[in-house]
Design a protein around this motif. Structure first.
Motif, PDB file in Angstrom:
ATOM      1  N   MET A   1     -17.293   9.388   4.737  1.00 20.61           N
ATOM      2  CA  MET A   1     -17.585   7.975   5.000  1.00 20.61           C
ATOM      3  C   MET A   1     -17.852   7.257   3.674  1.00 20.61           C
ATOM      4  N   SER A   2     -17.343   6.029   3.572  1.00 18.89           N
ATOM      5  CA  SER A   2     -17.476   5.276   2.331  1.00 18.89           C
ATOM      6  C   SER A   2     -18.924   4.877   2.093  1.00 18.89           C
ATOM      7  N   ASP A   3     -19.280   4.797   0.804  1.00 13.17           N
ATOM      8  CA  ASP A   3     -20.618   4.337   0.428  1.00 13.17           C
ATOM      9  C   ASP A   3     -20.720   2.811   0.463  1.00 13.17           C
ATOM     10  N   PHE A   4     -19.594   2.130   0.739  1.00 13.32           N
ATOM     11  CA  PHE A   4     -19.566   0.671   0.713  1.00 13.32           C
ATOM     12  C   PHE A   4     -19.233   0.111   2.094  1.00 13.32           C
ATOM     13  N   ASP A   5     -19.623  -1.127   2.312  1.00 14.70           N
ATOM     14  CA  ASP A   5     -19.274  -1.804   3.572  1.00 14.70           C
ATOM     15  C   ASP A   5     -17.770  -2.006   3.679  1.00 14.70           C
ATOM     16  N   TYR A   6     -17.142  -2.290   2.540  1.00  9.62           N
ATOM     17  CA  TYR A   6     -15.703  -2.572   2.521  1.00  9.62           C
ATOM     18  C   TYR A   6     -15.053  -1.906   1.316  1.00  9.62           C
ATOM     19  N   ASP A   7     -13.772  -1.657   1.453  1.00  7.87           N
ATOM     20  CA  ASP A   7     -12.988  -1.212   0.298  1.00  7.87           C
ATOM     21  C   ASP A   7     -12.709  -2.384  -0.631  1.00  7.87           C
ATOM     22  N   LEU A   8     -12.555  -3.579  -0.039  1.00  6.60           N
ATOM     23  CA  LEU A   8     -12.233  -4.785  -0.813  1.00  6.60           C
ATOM     24  C   LEU A   8     -12.927  -5.984  -0.208  1.00  6.60           C
ATOM     25  N   PHE A   9     -13.570  -6.766  -1.057  1.00  4.49           N
ATOM     26  CA  PHE A   9     -14.121  -8.057  -0.628  1.00  4.49           C
ATOM     27  C   PHE A   9     -13.454  -9.137  -1.473  1.00  4.49           C
ATOM     28  N   VAL A  10     -12.748 -10.045  -0.806  1.00  2.00           N
ATOM     29  CA  VAL A  10     -12.045 -11.134  -1.478  1.00  2.00           C
ATOM     30  C   VAL A  10     -12.865 -12.404  -1.369  1.00  2.00           C
ATOM     31  N   ILE A  11     -13.064 -13.075  -2.485  1.00  2.00           N
ATOM     32  CA  ILE A  11     -13.751 -14.368  -2.484  1.00  2.00           C
ATOM     33  C   ILE A  11     -12.707 -15.447  -2.723  1.00  2.00           C
ATOM     34  N   GLY A  12     -12.400 -16.219  -1.692  1.00  2.00           N
ATOM     35  CA  GLY A  12     -11.413 -17.293  -1.792  1.00  2.00           C
ATOM     36  C   GLY A  12     -10.292 -17.120  -0.791  1.00  2.00           C
ATOM     37  N   GLY A  13     -10.087 -18.148   0.036  1.00  2.00           N
ATOM     38  CA  GLY A  13      -9.086 -18.087   1.096  1.00  2.00           C
ATOM     39  C   GLY A  13      -7.840 -18.892   0.805  1.00  2.00           C
ATOM     40  N   GLY A  14      -7.447 -18.965  -0.458  1.00  2.00           N
ATOM     41  CA  GLY A  14      -6.196 -19.631  -0.810  1.00  2.00           C
ATOM     42  C   GLY A  14      -5.026 -18.674  -0.685  1.00  2.00           C
ATOM     43  N   SER A  15      -3.871 -19.115  -1.163  1.00  2.00           N
ATOM     44  CA  SER A  15      -2.647 -18.330  -0.988  1.00  2.00           C
ATOM     45  C   SER A  15      -2.746 -16.945  -1.616  1.00  2.00           C
ATOM     46  N   GLY A  16      -3.284 -16.843  -2.832  1.00  2.00           N
ATOM     47  CA  GLY A  16      -3.383 -15.561  -3.512  1.00  2.00           C
ATOM     48  C   GLY A  16      -4.367 -14.627  -2.851  1.00  2.00           C
ATOM     49  N   GLY A  17      -5.543 -15.137  -2.534  1.00  2.00           N
ATOM     50  CA  GLY A  17      -6.577 -14.315  -1.913  1.00  2.00           C
ATOM     51  C   GLY A  17      -6.180 -13.823  -0.536  1.00  2.00           C
ATOM     52  N   VAL A  18      -5.592 -14.711   0.262  1.00  2.00           N
ATOM     53  CA  VAL A  18      -5.179 -14.336   1.611  1.00  2.00           C
ATOM     54  C   VAL A  18      -4.076 -13.284   1.557  1.00  2.00           C
ATOM     55  N   ARG A  19      -3.096 -13.461   0.659  1.00  2.00           N
ATOM     56  CA  ARG A  19      -2.021 -12.482   0.569  1.00  2.00           C
ATOM     57  C   ARG A  19      -2.574 -11.112   0.168  1.00  2.00           C
ATOM     58  N   ALA A  20      -3.444 -11.076  -0.847  1.00  2.00           N
ATOM     59  CA  ALA A  20      -4.008  -9.799  -1.286  1.00  2.00           C
ATOM     60  C   ALA A  20      -4.805  -9.136  -0.165  1.00  2.00           C
ATOM     61  N   ALA A  21      -5.598  -9.921   0.554  1.00  2.00           N
ATOM     62  CA  ALA A  21      -6.442  -9.372   1.617  1.00  2.00           C
ATOM     63  C   ALA A  21      -5.623  -8.770   2.741  1.00  2.00           C
ATOM     64  N   ARG A  22      -4.633  -9.511   3.204  1.00  2.00           N
ATOM     65  CA  ARG A  22      -3.898  -9.016   4.373  1.00  2.00           C
ATOM     66  C   ARG A  22      -2.942  -7.875   4.014  1.00  2.00           C
ATOM     67  N   VAL A  23      -2.407  -7.859   2.794  1.00  2.00           N
ATOM     68  CA  VAL A  23      -1.544  -6.748   2.402  1.00  2.00           C
ATOM     69  C   VAL A  23      -2.384  -5.485   2.173  1.00  2.00           C
ATOM     70  N   ALA A  24      -3.557  -5.649   1.571  1.00  2.00           N
ATOM     71  CA  ALA A  24      -4.440  -4.501   1.360  1.00  2.00           C
ATOM     72  C   ALA A  24      -4.861  -3.907   2.697  1.00  2.00           C
ATOM     73  N   ALA A  25      -5.142  -4.770   3.665  1.00  2.00           N
ATOM     74  CA  ALA A  25      -5.577  -4.292   4.979  1.00  2.00           C
ATOM     75  C   ALA A  25      -4.405  -3.795   5.819  1.00  2.00           C
ATOM     76  N   GLY A  26      -3.336  -4.599   5.870  1.00  2.00           N
ATOM     77  CA  GLY A  26      -2.227  -4.281   6.757  1.00  2.00           C
ATOM     78  C   GLY A  26      -1.324  -3.193   6.254  1.00  2.00           C
ATOM     79  N   ASP A  27      -0.991  -3.211   4.960  1.00  2.00           N
ATOM     80  CA  ASP A  27      -0.046  -2.232   4.401  1.00  2.00           C
ATOM     81  C   ASP A  27      -0.746  -1.001   3.835  1.00  2.00           C
TER      82      ASP A  27
END
Length: 487
Positions: A1-27
């Motif tokens: 089990m991970s020592d962290f709440d998340y593998d990745l926390f993105v700050i910012g919901g613009g085009s770059g942040g959203v793309r990184a978040a959903r690809v990291a999660a989905g792919d």
């Protein structure tokens, strides 16, 4: 089990942040969260590229109606309905924001409608009071427009505000000479607003090819924009005040001037930034405008984010300093997009987000190539550009310049004086095309395809071997045989 709440926390919901978040999660299957304290979609979707381009479309219809008569059509030119257009614009932005939210949800990204602040090398604190830990933190907070540091600057608006106007002003002063200033000058002029533009430099669009920006400036003036270079604001105040005592220096009492200043600020709070504004320029001219728009630059959104406290290094303008893989001085913290002030374009932020996921979550270290990026300025006419300007190329190596300027068929037939420009900057030694610059209607569409060839290293002879598409404006790109000048 991970020592962290998340593998990745993105700050910012613009085009770059959203793309990184959903690809990291989905792919990549990472556990991802994202925080955004404003609307999802960021600058581009909500208060930049998308609404601005729709306003460009709206502003061009007045010319269509006028030209139609030359082509046998009897169309009626009525007043522009800002309220109706704005209503449709807002509905479209709402739709696009929901698309972004749905993409995140569909990829399994947990979202927080809150402001996030970095509180540790693996920790963020939300404005809700919650604290979350993450193995990696990605900053994608973009940038924001800035006002000049001068008294009463709050009386003017910035580009974020222009989409929320209740009514169009009759007269508008735009301060600035960059692409945002010039784009909005064309938009507002096309919508029927009397536009004046001040720029302190010798020519607008600094940094772009000189010949191309000169043609844009000429075209702006032909269309009725009062463009004044070598000019800036020195003083401004609410138009309802008597400015003599506080601004011309004739007051005999300093306290009187301070009292006038205080009353001006109080009145501005009542009137709001859209109240009439009195302006004095560096040339000594005084005038009242219904509205003043400051388009004098943008700064990265890094203020009060706790970055320096945890060891992230910031540049002079507040930009986050990163390496080729978007990693900061803190190994667990990365940054992409405008907040790094590398190449401030939405497609670049998206590519940086994708490269980040490849590097961190797929074990494939990937950097983004920031060279030869095509871009467009949605002035009227548009400017498309890729590669080196003539001026920059000359400093680098001997070059040949292939250039033509002409009246395009469509507007020439309608009797308009519009001219377009096609230009290639070519290396004498390698024959590679180092730069391409187009000033013409739909230049953005043309430069995208030219960008493919130039990115592949096409030579002038490759262009020459390409058969022209006739009759088009773009055919001139492949029919220029003799250099206009060499250097």
């Amino acid at each position: 089990m991970s020592d962290f709440d998340y593998d990745l926390f993105v700050i910012g919901g613009g085009s770059g942040g959203v793309r990184a978040a959903r690809v990291a999660a989905g792919d990549a299957g990472a556990k991802v969260a994202l925080a955004e304290d404003d609307r999802y979609g960021g600058t581009c979707v909500i208060r930049g590229c998308v609404p601005k381009k729709l306003m460009v479309f709206a502003s061009e219809y007045a010319g269509v109606v006028e030209d139609a008569a030359s082509y046998g059509w009897d169309l009626k030119n009525g007043p522009f309905d800002w309220v109706s257009f704005q209503s449709r614009l807002n509905k479209e932005l709402d739709r696009l924001e929901q698309v972004y939210r749905d993409l995140l949800k569909g990829s399994g990204v947990e979202t927080f409608d809150a402001r996030a602040r970095v509180s540790g090398t693996h920790e963020v604190t939300l404005s809700t009071g919650e604290t979350k830990s993450a193995k990696h933190i990605l900053i994608a907070t973009g940038g924001q427009p800035v006002r000049p540091d001068m008294p009463n600057a709050h009386l003017g608006i910035v580009s974020d505000d222009i989409f929320h106007m209740e009514t169009l002003p009759k007269s508008l002063l735009i301060v600035g000479g960059g692409y945002i200033a010039c784009e909005f000058a064309g938009i507002m002029n096309g919508l029927g607003v009397e536009v004046t533009q001040y720029y302190r430099g010798a020519q607008i669009l600094r940094g772009f090819d000189e010949e191309a920006r000169g043609l844009v400036a000429e075209s702006m003036r032909e269309r009725g924009i009062d463009l004044r270079v070598g000019t800036n604001i020195v003083e401004m105040a609410p138009a309802s005040e008597d400015h003599t005592a506080s601004w011309t220096g004739t007051a005999s009492d300093a306290a009187m001037g301070a009292d006038v200043q205080q009353r001006q600020e109080m009145q501005a709070e009542v009137d709001g930034p859209q109240g009439p504004v009195w302006v004095k320029s560096t040339t000594g001219q005084e005038r009242v405008f219904d509205m003043v728009l400051f388009a004098t630059g943008r700064d990265p959104n890094t203020k009060d984010m706790g970055l320096e406290e945890v060891g992230v290094k910031l540049g002079r303008r507040g930009q986050i300093e990163v390496d080729a893989y978007s990693q900061t001085a803190v190994p667990s913290i990365y940054a992409i997009g405008d907040v790094t002030d590398r190449v401030n374009l939405t497609p670049v932020a998206i590519r940086e987000g994708m490269a980040f996921v490849e590097t961190v979550f797929k074990g494939n270290p990937t950097s983004v190539d920031h060279e030869l990026i095509p871009s467009a300025i949605f002035t009227q006419p548009e400017m498309g550009t890729v590669g080196l300007s003539e001026e920059d190329a000359r400093e680098q190596e001997p070059v040949e310049i292939y250039c033509t300027s002409f009246r395009p068929m469509q507007t020439a037939f309608a009797g308009r004086p519009d001219r377009v420009l096609m230009k290639l900057v070519v290396s004498k030694e390698t024959r590679k095309v180092l730069g391409c610059h187009i000033v013409a209607p739909h230049a953005g569409e043309m430069i995208q395809l030219a960008g493919v060839a130039i990115k592949m290293g096409a030579t002038k002879e490759d262009f020459d071997r390409t058969v022209a598409v006739h009759p088009t404006m773009s055919e001139e790109i492949v029919t220029m045989r003799n250099p206009m000048r060499t250097a």
